[in-house]
Design an enzyme around this catalytic site. Structure first.
Site, PDB file in Angstrom:
ATOM      1  N   ASN A  83      25.964  31.417 -57.896  1.00  0.00           N
ATOM      2  CA  ASN A  83      27.164  32.219 -57.382  1.00  0.00           C
ATOM      3  C   ASN A  83      26.798  33.125 -56.397  1.00  0.00           C
ATOM      4  O   ASN A  83      25.766  33.306 -55.786  1.00  0.00           O
ATOM      5  CB  ASN A  83      27.598  32.669 -58.544  1.00  0.00           C
ATOM      6  N   HIS A 113       4.395  45.536 -55.608  1.00  0.00           N
ATOM      7  CA  HIS A 113       3.703  46.203 -54.602  1.00  0.00           C
ATOM      8  C   HIS A 113       2.717  47.055 -55.298  1.00  0.00           C
ATOM      9  O   HIS A 113       2.652  47.215 -56.570  1.00  0.00           O
ATOM     10  CB  HIS A 113       4.769  47.252 -53.853  1.00  0.00           C
ATOM     11  N   GLY A 140      25.649  37.234 -64.680  1.00  0.00           N
ATOM     12  CA  GLY A 140      25.882  38.166 -63.297  1.00  0.00           C
ATOM     13  C   GLY A 140      24.953  39.420 -63.448  1.00  0.00           C
ATOM     14  O   GLY A 140      24.820  39.995 -64.507  1.00  0.00           O
ATOM     15  N   THR A 163      11.322  41.103 -67.495  1.00  0.00           N
ATOM     16  CA  THR A 163      10.140  41.747 -67.109  1.00  0.00           C
ATOM     17  C   THR A 163       8.888  40.864 -67.608  1.00  0.00           C
ATOM     18  O   THR A 163       7.906  40.955 -67.298  1.00  0.00           O
ATOM     19  CB  THR A 163       9.786  43.239 -67.418  1.00  0.00           C
ATOM     20  N   LYS A 164       9.289  39.996 -68.923  1.00  0.00           N
ATOM     21  CA  LYS A 164       8.174  39.191 -69.287  1.00  0.00           C
ATOM     22  C   LYS A 164       8.770  38.014 -69.348  1.00  0.00           C
ATOM     23  O   LYS A 164      10.158  37.629 -69.597  1.00  0.00           O
ATOM     24  CB  LYS A 164       7.550  39.922 -70.679  1.00  0.00           C
ATOM     25  N   ARG A 178      15.351  41.404 -73.890  1.00  0.00           N
ATOM     26  CA  ARG A 178      14.648  41.143 -75.313  1.00  0.00           C
ATOM     27  C   ARG A 178      15.569  39.944 -75.999  1.00  0.00           C
ATOM     28  O   ARG A 178      16.619  39.821 -75.860  1.00  0.00           O
ATOM     29  CB  ARG A 178      14.826  42.406 -76.393  1.00  0.00           C
TER      30      ARG A 178
END
Length: 189
Positions: A83, A113, A140, A163-164, A178
């Site tokens: 989208n 970084h 979204g 993040t995982k 989660r």
């Protein structure tokens, strides 16, 4: 292939301020500009996507505006829908499976970084691949961080930050995302 590009593609620390990488970025900018601003037929959009991206399966639809780092390192499986407002930073490989649904303003990010302030100030970064399995739905505003794999048939709720790695067949929400439950397979699946 120059040393910084080789290091980037190997997932090693590299400096992105490089003439070879800069030329690839100019190519991407020109193609994205055409894709995002011209009134194109579906067939013309498909041709342009195939020029911009590494691999594009049949029936892929991406709504403009669409932004990426290089385009070359993005693979999208058949029948996937992306989208408005997607940002796919492909300094490393981004692999999106078949039949994926990607909501508006989703970000798939491969660059990371340096935590050391001196090296970060000097511009060092590296890119870790992002992989999205078949039949995934990213709501979204989802952000997928460098090095993450999302298993097939998983749903990630709107606004989540992944993040995982997430396993196949789950519903995940939140920041950080989660797993809140396992999803049942569709009857006959």
């Amino acid at each position: 292939m120059g040393e910084n590009k080789r290091r980037m593609l190997a997932g090693e620390w590299y400096l992105p301020d490089d003439p070879e990488l800069g030329a690839a970025s100019v190519r991407r900018a020109e193609l994205c500009l055409r894709y995002n601003t011209l009134a194109l037929s579906p067939d013309e959009r498909d041709v342009l996507l195939r020029e911009l991206l590494g691999e594009v399966g049949d029936g892929v639809r991406i709504r403009a505006p669409f932004h990426c780092d290089y385009g070359t390192y993005i693979t999208i499986g058949p029948r996937t829908f992306v989208n408005f407002g997607a940002v796919l930073l492909d300094a490393g490989p981004i692999t999106i499976g078949a039949d994926v649904q990607i909501g508006p303003h989703v970000q798939l990010l491969t660059p990371t970084h340096e935590l050391d302030t001196e090296r970060r100030r000097a511009g060092w970064e590296r890119a870790l691949p992002v992989t999205i399995g078949d039949n995934v739905w990213l709501g979204g505003g989802v952000i997928v961080c460098p090095g993450v794999t999302i298993g097939a048939n998983t749903v990630v709720g709107a606004g989540s930050v992944v993040t995982k790695d997430l396993p196949a067949g789950v519903l995940a929400v939140g920041n950080p995302a989660r797993v809140i439950r396992t999803l049942e397979p569709a009857p006959g699946a």
